[in-house]
Design a protein around this motif. Structure first.
Motif, PDB file in Angstrom:
ATOM      1  N   ASP A   1      31.815  41.946   3.956  1.00 20.41           N
ATOM      2  CA  ASP A   1      32.355  43.202   4.123  1.00 20.41           C
ATOM      3  C   ASP A   1      34.014  43.068   3.808  1.00 20.41           C
ATOM      4  OD1 ASP A   1      32.920  41.624   6.329  1.00 20.41           O
ATOM      5  OD2 ASP A   1      32.380  43.134   7.755  1.00 20.41           O
ATOM      6  N   GLY A   2      34.383  42.125   3.227  1.00 15.33           N
ATOM      7  CA  GLY A   2      35.947  42.090   2.798  1.00 15.33           C
ATOM      8  C   GLY A   2      36.704  40.844   3.057  1.00 15.33           C
TER       9      GLY A   2
ATOM     10  N   GLU B   1      41.575  46.044  -3.797  1.00 14.05           N
ATOM     11  CA  GLU B   1      40.949  46.043  -2.614  1.00 14.05           C
ATOM     12  C   GLU B   1      41.060  44.984  -1.490  1.00 14.05           C
ATOM     13  OE1 GLU B   1      37.457  48.685  -5.061  1.00 14.05           O
ATOM     14  OE2 GLU B   1      37.166  46.571  -4.374  1.00 14.05           O
TER      15      GLU B   1
ATOM     16  N   THR C   1      38.942  44.953  -7.934  1.00 13.84           N
ATOM     17  CA  THR C   1      38.685  43.980  -6.446  1.00 13.84           C
ATOM     18  C   THR C   1      40.071  43.648  -6.007  1.00 13.84           C
ATOM     19  OG1 THR C   1      36.741  43.528  -7.658  1.00 13.84           O
ATOM     20  CG2 THR C   1      37.485  42.005  -6.038  1.00 13.84           C
TER      21      THR C   1
ATOM     22  N   TRP D   1      40.968  42.406   9.870  1.00 10.45           N
ATOM     23  CA  TRP D   1      41.283  41.735   8.657  1.00 10.45           C
ATOM     24  C   TRP D   1      41.593  40.299   8.695  1.00 10.45           C
ATOM     25  CZ3 TRP D   1      38.975  44.327   4.487  1.00 10.45           C
ATOM     26  CH2 TRP D   1      38.938  45.446   4.524  1.00 10.45           C
TER      27      TRP D   1
ATOM     28  N   GLY E   1      45.085  51.996  -0.833  1.00 12.06           N
ATOM     29  CA  GLY E   1      44.621  52.044   0.621  1.00 12.06           C
ATOM     30  C   GLY E   1      43.250  51.296   0.943  1.00 12.06           C
ATOM     31  N   GLU E   2      42.833  51.208   2.341  1.00 13.06           N
ATOM     32  CA  GLU E   2      41.894  50.160   2.639  1.00 13.06           C
ATOM     33  C   GLU E   2      40.791  50.403   2.212  1.00 13.06           C
ATOM     34  OE1 GLU E   2      41.891  49.183   6.822  1.00 13.06           O
ATOM     35  OE2 GLU E   2      43.922  49.857   6.969  1.00 13.06           O
ATOM     36  N   ARG E   3      40.034  49.600   1.323  1.00 14.93           N
ATOM     37  CA  ARG E   3      38.617  49.968   1.098  1.00 14.93           C
ATOM     38  C   ARG E   3      37.889  48.686   1.025  1.00 14.93           C
ATOM     39  NH1 ARG E   3      41.439  52.136  -2.610  1.00 14.93           N
ATOM     40  NH2 ARG E   3      40.728  50.496  -4.386  1.00 14.93           N
ATOM     41  N   ARG E   4      36.571  48.434   1.298  1.00 17.28           N
ATOM     42  CA  ARG E   4      35.888  47.148   1.479  1.00 17.28           C
ATOM     43  C   ARG E   4      35.783  46.972  -0.278  1.00 17.28           C
ATOM     44  NH1 ARG E   4      29.731  46.837   3.748  1.00 17.28           N
ATOM     45  NH2 ARG E   4      29.464  47.999   1.905  1.00 17.28           N
TER      46      ARG E   4
END
Length: 359
Positions: A153-154, A121, A118, A78, A271-274
């Motif tokens: 992608d993030g 995330e 959003t 990240w 939690g981690e999500r795109r």
């Protein structure tokens, strides 16, 4: 349409270290940032260069050498990956992986506040970056919307210019406070001997407030007034969506010991999500991919133009921590591997433009 890649000025360098320079990405407090690549390869980097008068200051190269070392410790999915640097070059430079997309600040200014999902995330990704940084013994210390880039992608955390190892003081040798006023923690403002990982979490809380509302969390007005509100943790969260307010408030607690850890914050945010970027952000990211493809297809750097007019005065979240740049004389770059690069970047543009890649 506003162009996202700036042309090289006539007086701009054409090569820094091993990289040929293709475009101007912007200016930081102590220099300019360029889009670069290794000749014949498809890896693009953001190359930060240092203005000559700053580089000639006796203590500067030692400071920049530490910055390169700190950047080299950063290993996170990240955060922008370090690609090298040279504090002893005539023009000191530091390269990190190029993130083809707008900053959070640019995206919010154009498209407004982000949806709650959003923001969750986005926040989880940045909190994960902080988890990785802190595990390596690094504090960011300047977490603001301009230092978070939005890619297909993030999010990616960038700019470790004032990041330091644990135990660094919040003040420079001359007693000047470091950081960005609207996105400081109370510990920064107080001039405490140390900042901690909890200070980065406070700044992340401010950043989440900005992403969710489109406004700086401690308001505007005179700088002294903003710093006072930061020092007392007096943020106005009335416009933060209810689903996020408790989490943001936890990050902005005055007592550092009461704030969640970055890892705990990842869980609080789901939690981690795109991120599923909204349409305005997807289009903004797509512009970067398309312009990069056009640049590579053209076979060289963006056409040089006369020196640009001075930039408008920055907002509180954009204030530089050091003085602006006068780069060295130009040299012509090599032009190899154009065909393969064009194909690779056209693919990037297609991906960056496609709505389905964000779902």
């Amino acid at each position: 349409m506003t162009h996202v890649l700036g042309p090289l000025r006539e007086d701009a360098p054409r090569r820094i270290g091993p990289y040929e320079l293709l475009a101007r990405l912007g200016a930081g407090g102590m220099g300019e940032v360029f889009l670069g690549r290794l000749p014949g390869e498809g890896t693009f980097v953001a190359v930060k260069t240092v203005r000559r008068d700053v580089a000639n200051e006796p203590a500067f190269r030692d400071r920049f050498r530490r910055e390169i070392k700190v950047a080299g410790l950063v290993r996170s999915a990240w955060a922008a990956a370090p690609e090298g640097g040279d504090a002893d070059a005539e023009v000191p430079w530091l390269a990190t992986a190029y993130v083809p997309g707008p900053s959070l600040s640019q995206a919010v200014r154009r498209g407004g506040a982000l949806p709650v999902a959003t923001v969750r995330e986005l926040g989880a990704g940045i909190a994960r970056a902080l988890t990785d940084l802190h595990a390596a013994g690094v504090l960011h210390r300047d977490l603001k919307p301009g230092n978070v880039m939005l890619s297909v992608d993030g999010p990616r955390l960038i700019d470790f210019g004032i990041a330091r190892s644990n135990g660094a003081t919040t003040m420079t040798a001359t007693g000047m406070m470091v950081g960005t006023p609207a996105f400081m923690s109370p510990e920064h403002v107080a001039g405490a001997r140390h900042v901690t990982g909890a200070s980065d979490v406070f700044c992340l809380g401010s950043l989440l407030c900005y992403a969710a509302t489109g406004e700086d969390p401690f308001g505007d007005g005179p700088l002294a007034a903003v710093l006072y509100r930061v020092s007392q943790a007096e943020a106005d969260l009335s416009r933060v969506p209810e689903e996020l307010r408790e989490t943001v408030a936890a990050c902005l607690r005055l007592d550092p010991a009461e704030r969640p850890s970055p890892a705990g914050l990842v869980e609080l945010l789901g939690g981690e999500r795109r991120p599923a970027w909204p349409e305005s952000v997807r289009e903004h990211i797509g512009e970067y991919g398309r312009e990069l493809a056009q640049l590579v297809a053209s076979g060289g750097p963006l056409r040089a133009v006369p020196a640009a007019a001075p930039a408008p005065a920055p907002g509180l979240d954009q204030l530089p921590t050091m003085p602006p740049v006068a780069p060295p004389a130009p040299r012509e770059p090599p032009r190899r591997g154009r065909r393969a690069l064009t194909a690779a970047v056209v693919a990037l543009a297609v991906v960056a433009s496609g709505v389905g890649t964000y779902l």
